[in-house]
Design a protein around this motif. Sequence first.
Motif, PDB file in Angstrom:
ATOM      1  N   ARG A  49      -2.444 -24.333  56.392  1.00 21.65           N
ATOM      2  CA  ARG A  49      -1.477 -25.426  56.307  1.00 21.65           C
ATOM      3  C   ARG A  49      -2.095 -26.587  55.519  1.00 21.65           C
ATOM      4  O   ARG A  49      -3.307 -26.812  55.553  1.00 21.65           O
ATOM      5  CB  ARG A  49      -1.049 -25.891  57.703  1.00 21.65           C
ATOM      6  N   GLN A  96       9.443 -22.868  62.390  1.00 22.35           N
ATOM      7  CA  GLN A  96       8.798 -22.080  61.325  1.00 22.35           C
ATOM      8  C   GLN A  96       7.398 -21.605  61.713  1.00 22.35           C
ATOM      9  O   GLN A  96       6.977 -20.503  61.358  1.00 22.35           O
ATOM     10  CB  GLN A  96       8.715 -22.936  60.050  1.00 22.35           C
ATOM     11  N   PRO A 117       5.093 -16.091  53.645  1.00 21.85           N
ATOM     12  CA  PRO A 117       4.920 -16.565  55.029  1.00 21.85           C
ATOM     13  C   PRO A 117       3.594 -16.157  55.665  1.00 21.85           C
ATOM     14  O   PRO A 117       2.971 -16.944  56.374  1.00 21.85           O
ATOM     15  CB  PRO A 117       6.097 -15.929  55.768  1.00 21.85           C
ATOM     16  N   LYS A 118       3.128 -14.942  55.371  1.00 26.40           N
ATOM     17  CA  LYS A 118       1.886 -14.488  56.000  1.00 26.40           C
ATOM     18  C   LYS A 118       0.710 -15.396  55.615  1.00 26.40           C
ATOM     19  O   LYS A 118      -0.202 -15.630  56.395  1.00 26.40           O
ATOM     20  CB  LYS A 118       1.599 -13.038  55.597  1.00 26.40           C
ATOM     21  N   ASN A 143       2.156 -19.598  56.471  1.00 29.43           N
ATOM     22  CA  ASN A 143       2.357 -19.981  57.873  1.00 29.43           C
ATOM     23  C   ASN A 143       1.090 -19.783  58.713  1.00 29.43           C
ATOM     24  O   ASN A 143       1.085 -20.079  59.902  1.00 29.43           O
ATOM     25  CB  ASN A 143       3.502 -19.189  58.499  1.00 29.43           C
ATOM     26  N   GLU A 173       6.195 -21.711  46.704  1.00 27.64           N
ATOM     27  CA  GLU A 173       6.154 -21.436  48.140  1.00 27.64           C
ATOM     28  C   GLU A 173       5.173 -20.308  48.361  1.00 27.64           C
ATOM     29  O   GLU A 173       5.123 -19.376  47.558  1.00 27.64           O
ATOM     30  CB  GLU A 173       7.534 -20.969  48.622  1.00 27.64           C
TER      31      GLU A 173
END
Length: 638
Positions: free
Chosen positions: A386, A22, A377-378, A381, A374
């Motif tokens: 994090r 991921q 992703p940009k 991730n 959630e």
Amino acid sequence: MENLAKDASQFTKVENKKLLSQLDFADMQDFEDAQRGLLGTVPAPGITNANGDVVWSVEKFAFEDIDADCPDTVNPSLWRQAKLNNIHGLFEVTEGIYQVRNLDLANMTIIESDTGIIIIDTTSTVDQSKAALQLYYSIRGEKPIKAILITHSHVDHYGGLAGLVSQEDIDSGKVPLYVPDGFLLEAISENAYVGNIMSRRMYNQVGIILDASPKGQVDEGLGKGGAINGEVSLLVPSHIIKEKRETHVIDGFEIEFMLVPGTEAPAEMIMYMPSKKILLPAELITHNLHNVLTLRGAQVRDVRKWWQAIDDMMAIYGDKTDIICAVHHWPTWGHERCMELMTIQRDTYKYMLDQTLRLMNLGYNMVEIAEMMELPPKLGNHWSMRGYYGTLNHDVKAIYQRYLGWFDMNPANLHPLPPVEQGKAFVEFGGGSEAVLAKVKAAYENGEYRFGAEIGKHLVFAEPDNKEAMLVLADIYEQLGYQSEAGTWRDTYLMGALELRAATAGKKITPPVGTVGVNSLNAMEDYMLLDFLSMLIVGPKIVDKPMNFKLVQPDRKSTYALEISNGVLIFHENKKLPNVDATITLNRNELSMLALKMTKPSELIASGKMTVEGNADMVEEFFTELDAFTLDINIARP
Ligand SMILES: [Zn+2]
């Protein structure tokens, strides 16, 4: 105690591999940045105090060598962060700007000004700040400190003050101390009322009594945990930044200050250095998702103010920023990358807030939202977002708590059974302790660790001496710890395992030292000290014993009327009471010692450090009946 730590299970190994696909582990930019400009570091064993005890070890995390492979027992994403936080020493950020990093949880930043140096943040303890300054001197030469600036009211940023400067030098103007508005009050009050339990919980969040090892403590996300054996200090500032924005030229060096109160800390300010195009965003921007509410406990932070403050920084300083140099982690160089970092951070905090509020309004409760949430992703991730310290999961819960509180409106949750009774009911419903134990063991064998923790917890609370139950629950917590991407979650789970395993051997986890000592009480405003005294009163014991005291603190030049009735202490400055049982005269230090039960009124009277006119027996009774707090508190069992 025998080391009962287990290896990673097959389930943990599989779980820990998931993030490898991921996240972009090939991106080594952070490693380049974290090592850039390294000039030197302190020799082994690290930083020691006057007695030679190690305060900060540079050997402890040697297993996290930059080339070391990730052990099965550590989440690979946390392992990456742990290695980054293990790169320590003095670094050149740009010409004339230096940072001491990872010789404490927080950084010390040093500016070379016209005739000396300006220091931003002091690290956590006197021993560390002295060592950090010596490291700088050994490489850059000795120069006088011309000013000290503190970004915010957290101890890892001011605790080292007395290692750099004396109160006399601050008061005389030789070394001005600049702080954000509200600093002193917040520095003292954030831990004043719940300092004891927060200290106890802090040990679990930071894990510093775990062994540092692939099966123990590896990192706290924000840095390498806390110092031990070090002396913490707090001095009274001379310069308070009160305006939203102020510009000061200090020893020829221009700094623009901007207040960002109520964000990451109640009193906080960021700084911009025009001659270097450096933005120092205090702790609002780091290389991990921060806490909206730390696991150790605190008042919930305001994410709305947080994202707005980042947005303000971008609007005012973004165009002219080439370097972001923060108070934790490594700097970011290059205008584009600085803008990207600020954008990602601002948008993540805002996304988290907006989406939590949306889901709350749709009727989901705290746990449900934390499970559903959630990040795109940009944002999610991005390495800087994090959840190594804060996590998306517990930050979402904190937002819920801020806006709606603990209750989800389900009547079953309105008046639940307390944990022991809940445990007993659960075990009975589950067919008795053997049947429940078998289910906990099966959950462990099947890798259903969250489920196992849920039922195992009930069994341990129902039967706190059930060794088999404690051992299997410890094994479950341990695997959950091994899987955690957050250093704080890992420590929390592993400390739970440690406590349960210790209990099976008849031992307790006893953290070495708390944060509430005489020094913190001496630094309190009168009203805070009297609040502190009030919460030490064991209400039921004193409810039928009214007492009226006049309290005189000559060194504070203050006189208070204390009226104790109905089990509460009501205090007023300079109020005249019709009936005074006793007039108590003593200086603050002695009052602090009485509050902490380090002495008794009779002892102080005998040594001439306290006088009592009137009913001395009543005064003796009042102080000896106060409660005393210790860190001897169970967490994972009743
Ligand atoms: Zn900090």
